[in-house]
Design a protein around this motif. Structure first.
Motif, short mmCIF file in Angstrom:
data_model
loop_
_atom_site.label_atom_id
_atom_site.label_comp_id
_atom_site.label_asym_id
_atom_site.label_seq_id
_atom_site.Cartn_x
_atom_site.Cartn_y
_atom_site.Cartn_z
N HIS A 86 -6.50 14.51 4.91
CA HIS A 86 -7.45 14.29 6.02
C HIS A 86 -8.47 15.41 6.12
O HIS A 86 -9.62 15.16 6.47
N THR A 87 -8.08 16.64 5.82
CA THR A 87 -9.00 17.76 5.85
C THR A 87 -10.15 17.56 4.87
O THR A 87 -11.26 18.01 5.09
N ASN A 88 -9.88 16.86 3.77
CA ASN A 88 -10.91 16.55 2.77
C ASN A 88 -11.59 15.21 3.03
O ASN A 88 -12.22 14.65 2.13
N ASN A 89 -11.44 14.68 4.24
CA ASN A 89 -12.07 13.42 4.67
C ASN A 89 -11.66 12.20 3.86
O ASN A 89 -12.47 11.32 3.57
N PHE A 90 -10.39 12.15 3.51
CA PHE A 90 -9.82 10.97 2.88
C PHE A 90 -8.84 10.33 3.87
O PHE A 90 -8.15 11.04 4.61
N LEU A 91 -8.79 9.02 3.86
CA LEU A 91 -7.76 8.29 4.59
C LEU A 91 -6.73 7.83 3.58
O LEU A 91 -7.07 7.12 2.63
N TYR A 92 -5.48 8.22 3.77
CA TYR A 92 -4.40 7.76 2.89
C TYR A 92 -3.79 6.54 3.57
O TYR A 92 -3.26 6.63 4.67
N ARG A 93 -3.89 5.37 2.91
CA ARG A 93 -3.52 4.12 3.57
C ARG A 93 -2.35 3.42 2.89
O ARG A 93 -2.23 2.21 2.97
N ASP A 94 -1.48 4.19 2.25
CA ASP A 94 -0.36 3.55 1.55
C ASP A 94 0.96 4.26 1.79
O ASP A 94 1.84 4.23 0.96
N LEU A 95 1.10 4.90 2.93
CA LEU A 95 2.35 5.59 3.24
C LEU A 95 3.32 4.58 3.85
O LEU A 95 2.99 3.90 4.81
N LYS A 96 4.48 4.48 3.26
CA LYS A 96 5.49 3.55 3.72
C LYS A 96 6.71 4.37 4.14
O LYS A 96 7.54 4.72 3.33
N VAL A 97 6.77 4.68 5.41
CA VAL A 97 7.88 5.48 5.92
C VAL A 97 8.48 4.76 7.12
O VAL A 97 7.78 4.34 8.02
N LYS A 98 9.78 4.63 7.09
CA LYS A 98 10.52 4.07 8.22
C LYS A 98 11.65 5.03 8.51
O LYS A 98 12.48 5.29 7.66
N ALA A 99 11.66 5.58 9.68
CA ALA A 99 12.73 6.50 10.07
C ALA A 99 13.46 5.92 11.27
O ALA A 99 12.84 5.42 12.19
N THR A 100 14.77 5.98 11.24
CA THR A 100 15.55 5.52 12.38
C THR A 100 16.58 6.57 12.73
O THR A 100 17.09 7.29 11.87
N LEU A 101 16.85 6.67 13.99
CA LEU A 101 17.85 7.60 14.49
C LEU A 101 18.86 6.78 15.28
O LEU A 101 18.49 6.11 16.24
N HIS A 102 20.09 6.80 14.86
CA HIS A 102 21.15 6.10 15.57
C HIS A 102 21.78 7.10 16.53
O HIS A 102 22.55 7.96 16.12
N CYS A 103 21.42 6.98 17.79
CA CYS A 103 21.81 7.99 18.78
C CYS A 103 23.31 8.12 18.94
O CYS A 103 23.82 9.20 19.21
N ASN A 145 -16.93 9.83 6.06
CA ASN A 145 -17.79 10.95 6.44
C ASN A 145 -17.12 11.86 7.45
O ASN A 145 -17.25 13.07 7.39
N ASN A 146 -16.42 11.26 8.39
CA ASN A 146 -15.73 12.03 9.42
C ASN A 146 -14.38 11.37 9.66
O ASN A 146 -14.32 10.19 10.02
N ILE A 147 -13.33 12.12 9.50
CA ILE A 147 -11.97 11.58 9.63
C ILE A 147 -11.71 11.06 11.04
O ILE A 147 -10.85 10.21 11.25
N HIS A 148 -12.47 11.52 12.03
CA HIS A 148 -12.25 11.13 13.42
C HIS A 148 -13.03 9.89 13.82
O HIS A 148 -12.83 9.36 14.91
N ASP A 149 -13.93 9.40 12.96
CA ASP A 149 -14.66 8.17 13.25
C ASP A 149 -13.73 6.98 13.12
O ASP A 149 -12.82 6.98 12.28
N PRO A 150 -13.94 5.93 13.91
CA PRO A 150 -13.09 4.75 13.79
C PRO A 150 -13.22 4.10 12.41
O PRO A 150 -14.29 4.13 11.81
N ASN A 151 -12.13 3.54 11.94
CA ASN A 151 -12.14 2.85 10.65
C ASN A 151 -11.50 1.49 10.88
O ASN A 151 -10.41 1.39 11.39
N TYR A 152 -12.20 0.44 10.45
CA TYR A 152 -11.73 -0.90 10.73
C TYR A 152 -11.28 -1.67 9.49
O TYR A 152 -10.98 -2.84 9.58
N SER A 153 -11.22 -1.02 8.35
CA SER A 153 -10.79 -1.72 7.14
C SER A 153 -9.29 -1.94 7.18
O SER A 153 -8.54 -1.19 7.80
N GLN A 154 -8.86 -3.01 6.53
CA GLN A 154 -7.45 -3.34 6.47
C GLN A 154 -7.00 -3.37 5.02
O GLN A 154 -7.75 -3.77 4.14
N CYS A 155 -5.78 -2.95 4.79
CA CYS A 155 -5.22 -3.00 3.44
C CYS A 155 -3.71 -2.94 3.56
O CYS A 155 -3.17 -2.70 4.62
N GLY A 156 -3.03 -3.16 2.45
CA GLY A 156 -1.58 -3.09 2.45
C GLY A 156 -0.94 -4.44 2.62
O GLY A 156 -1.60 -5.48 2.61
#
Length: 181
Positions: A118-135, A167-178
């Motif tokens: 994100h610091t280099n103004n890239f959006l990484y759109r393929d992270l697949k993480v699922k975390a669960t905590l069984h209390c 251009n700016n990581i904080h600007d809204p992004n409306y593209s969809q993928c995945g």
């Protein structure tokens, strides 16, 4: 297609990603270009480093398959560090559960990698993480793909095909993928 290759000079192992360019749609070519550009620009210990990239054009003299026979085969190759422990998801299937400290460690390293992206103004759109905590039992489960684990136990992010430069990581992004689940 990913191959494990060894460099002759020093015997070091690398992952060689081979892509046949002739079969790629315009969309897939754009993804390949974005992956190349992002890996060239990014330099972080929590991202699998790109060492070399090259392409070939050759006429096949023998039958590899009916598709290649007598045609020019254009390939693009990405040479990346070989991460021998595989993805975190596979490691966790074998281990079955993580301690809270291990879970925090892996998540923190993934966040550091994402921060570099994100610091280099890239959006990484393929992270697949699922975390669960069984209390009730305090068991921590983490399902993660595209996060590789090094021999030293550190996380490295891989698979930059869906990355997007903005251009700016904080600007809204409306593209969809995945893939929807």
């Amino acid at each position: 297609l990913i191959h494990t290759v060894r460099r002759k000079e020093n015997g070091k192992l690398y992952a060689l990603k081979q892509v046949k360019k002739g079969d790629l749609s315009r969309r897939k070519r754009k993804m390949l270009e974005r992956e190349r550009n992002s890996l060239i620009e990014l330099n972080c210990p929590f991202i699998v480093p790109l060492r070399w990239i090259f392409q070939t054009v050759r006429t096949c003299d023998y039958v590899i398959s009916k598709i290649f026979f007598g045609k020019k085969a254009n390939f693009c190759y990405f040479v990346l560090d070989f991460v021998p422990c595989g993805d975190l998801h596979h490691v966790l299937e074998m281990k079955k559960r993580l301690t809270e400290a291990e879970t925090k460690f892996f998540i923190c390293e993934a966040i550091l990698g994402l921060n570099a992206i994100h610091t280099n103004n890239f959006l990484y759109r393929d992270l697949k993480v699922k975390a669960t905590l069984h209390c009730s039992s305090f068991d921590h489960y983490l399902i993660a793909e595209n996060l590789l684990l090094t021999l030293e136990g550190h996380v490295q992010i891989t698979d930059f095909g869906l990355v997007k430069k903005v251009n700016n990581i904080h600007d809204p992004n409306y593209s969809q993928c995945g893939t929807l689940e």
